[in-house]
Scaffold this active site. Sequence first.
Site, PDB file in Angstrom:
ATOM      1  N   LYS A   1     -25.993-126.820  86.763  1.00  0.00           N
ATOM      2  CA  LYS A   1     -25.538-125.905  85.724  1.00  0.00           C
ATOM      3  C   LYS A   1     -24.394-125.011  86.199  1.00  0.00           C
ATOM      4  O   LYS A   1     -23.454-124.751  85.469  1.00  0.00           O
ATOM      5  CB  LYS A   1     -26.698-125.018  85.271  1.00  0.00           C
TER       6      LYS A   1
ATOM      7  N   GLU B   1     -28.118-116.239  83.154  1.00  0.00           N
ATOM      8  CA  GLU B   1     -27.102-116.184  82.096  1.00  0.00           C
ATOM      9  C   GLU B   1     -27.507-115.191  81.023  1.00  0.00           C
ATOM     10  O   GLU B   1     -28.692-114.999  80.759  1.00  0.00           O
ATOM     11  CB  GLU B   1     -26.974-117.549  81.400  1.00  0.00           C
TER      12      GLU B   1
ATOM     13  N   HIS C   1     -38.087-123.795  75.333  1.00  0.00           N
ATOM     14  CA  HIS C   1     -36.868-124.474  75.795  1.00  0.00           C
ATOM     15  C   HIS C   1     -37.027-125.978  75.898  1.00  0.00           C
ATOM     16  O   HIS C   1     -36.190-126.658  76.470  1.00  0.00           O
ATOM     17  CB  HIS C   1     -36.379-123.883  77.123  1.00  0.00           C
TER      18      HIS C   1
ATOM     19  N   ARG D   1     -26.659-138.089  82.075  1.00  0.00           N
ATOM     20  CA  ARG D   1     -27.606-139.194  81.951  1.00  0.00           C
ATOM     21  C   ARG D   1     -27.801-139.532  80.474  1.00  0.00           C
ATOM     22  O   ARG D   1     -27.303-138.836  79.611  1.00  0.00           O
ATOM     23  CB  ARG D   1     -28.951-138.774  82.518  1.00  0.00           C
TER      24      ARG D   1
END
Lengths: 514, 174
Positions: free
Chosen positions: A121, A204, A239, A296
């Site tokens: 990330k 974040e 999530h 992927r």
Amino acid sequence: MVKPPPFRRVLIANRGEIAVRICRGLRELGIESIAVHSEVDRKCAHVMAADHAFPLGGNSAAESYLDVGKILSAAKAMDAQAIHPGYGFLSENANFARAVREAGLVFLGPNPEAMERLGGKSAAREEAMKAGVPVIPGTETDDGDASLIAAAKRIGLPVMVKASAGGGGRGMRLVYEEKDLAEAIAAGRREAKASFGDDRMIVEKAVFPARHIEIQMIGDKYGDVVSLHERECSVQRRHQKVLEEAPSPVVGDSLRQRMGDAAVKLAKAVGYDNAGTAEFLVDDQGNFYFLEVNARLQVEHPVTELVTGVDLVHLQVRVAAGERLADLLKDRDLRPRGHAMEVRVCAENPEGGFLPAAGLLRLVREPEGPGIRVDSGVYSGWDVPVFYDSLLAKVIVYAPDRATACTRLSQALRDAAYLGIPTNVDFLRRLVDDPDFRRGDIRTDFLNRKPGIAKPTEIPPDDFVLAAAVLTQALLPHAGNAAPSNTGDAIPAARTSASVWRELSGLRLLGGQQ
Amino acid sequence: MSLRKTYLRDGEPVTVVAERVGGDHWRVRVGDAVHEFRAGALGNGGVRIVPVGERAEPACTAFGAQSGKDYMIRVGGRTFTLQEPQTVRARGGAAVGDGAVRAPMTGTVLAVSCKVGDAVTADQTLVVVTAMKMEHKLMAGIAGVVKRVSATVGGTVEQGAVLVEVEPQKETHS
């Protein structure tokens, strides 16, 4: 003109529904498939779907599907020319991709250099910023717990604490208060270590609530990258995506173009050369922020296949073999047509706090009918193991428009039966039938705002239900009581026709090698 | 032939007796009510049930399977998990906060953060269990002292197994 198969044999370094789906794609291309499996997975659906099977031994992911050495040995022993990693497990591990290449095999995914630049990330954030793609304010690196906590305070709470190597919500937590940061980071590290073998975390600013919209792309070895447009994945729980659809109810031609261009620009900047997905958060004003690239094939890839008409597994294999996208997609109209929607059927108990529910699936009946696709990794008698994730199957529908897709999915779920352990099938149906969902009024907090979907008012069984329970037992005393197929050694011995024997050859081989 | 079962509905036991009247014709007594159906087994593991008589209820295909000690029946697009009264009694039905920390699902023990003799608070995490890649923290539930720890890191636990026992805090008047 029929093209010759690009490979003779491909090993699938994965399990369950995605391995079954890849087997099908390979067979269509005339390629033999090799399944690998842990001990409890000896008779998993993917082993049955493949042409050959190889036992990895062990049960935990670490001693089976995450063991690079074992998988490469299997590929060598079975004479594979390429390896498809599926999703999860080793799919986004650049060291694995490199080891595959160094072993003289083709990795059916992006090159390890591009994966390293985009896979994590934080690395992806830096690349996105360089490419001018908007990102959410946050940390780029993990310099230890103290610096992550300091960064969280600097950015301002609430923040999202995430696994750098992550995907699928593992290790990810929304934190509102400073006092909860340390524990969120510690728990995130444990989950990340267990899931990806990499415990680095990032922090974040939480853009919340927002829509989660992602762009599917595919690149080739000649620098070409094509956008296959968006998937809306806003319906999430902790999530984890619950339902995905394409196109998004809120993405028009202009936003689609801009998000697609951003994703393609980023992919081209790092030399991306296979299937991948750029994830974005989109706020109510139509601003989009880059989150990460999943380097992927995604769980939800079928919805893109249905609305664009491409087969992503075929494309992955062909571009990895050196074919050009310009040839593969020549004269193809890739604009989204109609509407596709997917739900993830999981072994979990929504009415009981979503606890995972491993155990014996005694009776499986999957829906069928026009516009219904089921990508499944289970069957009646399959004992769902505790070691891997809870996804059993994906029910995917295709219809001319969103409203019809919703009713079709609701009916498909009505016809689905996965009995013996708790599943989320009824929960998914309540979700699809929700009036706000039907209107497309969804953000990532949708399920939090709708507790009734997870925990409905309990309806006691009426006389008809009780009568049905006794009638089914009176008429089919042995139905729905299939013995577990993945414990014990017996393989049905009476079935000796040549074609059946051929299908069981993988199991015989396995028996011989243990 | 006939089959008799007792299930809980709204916490009350209801006895259901299905009796074959002849051919595919069944009479089913649910408590005091009597219903008539035509019913037949299908090759796909389901049973087709057609209500007989004046009732306008539509026919349906029901699928049923044992789930542990319970019976799962799927009919009309809904799943009901039916319990028999004796199995509910046998489970002990321990109340939440009785001091027994149980595994909520079958899984593996990831961490044990208490030992015998520790004083713990109700919301203190004592054990972390993992299954299907998800972590679950198990809290003490009551304030007290740890009396027994039967979970070991890396060990496998069955759903419902008692992992830690906490003795309630004695009332103190000091």
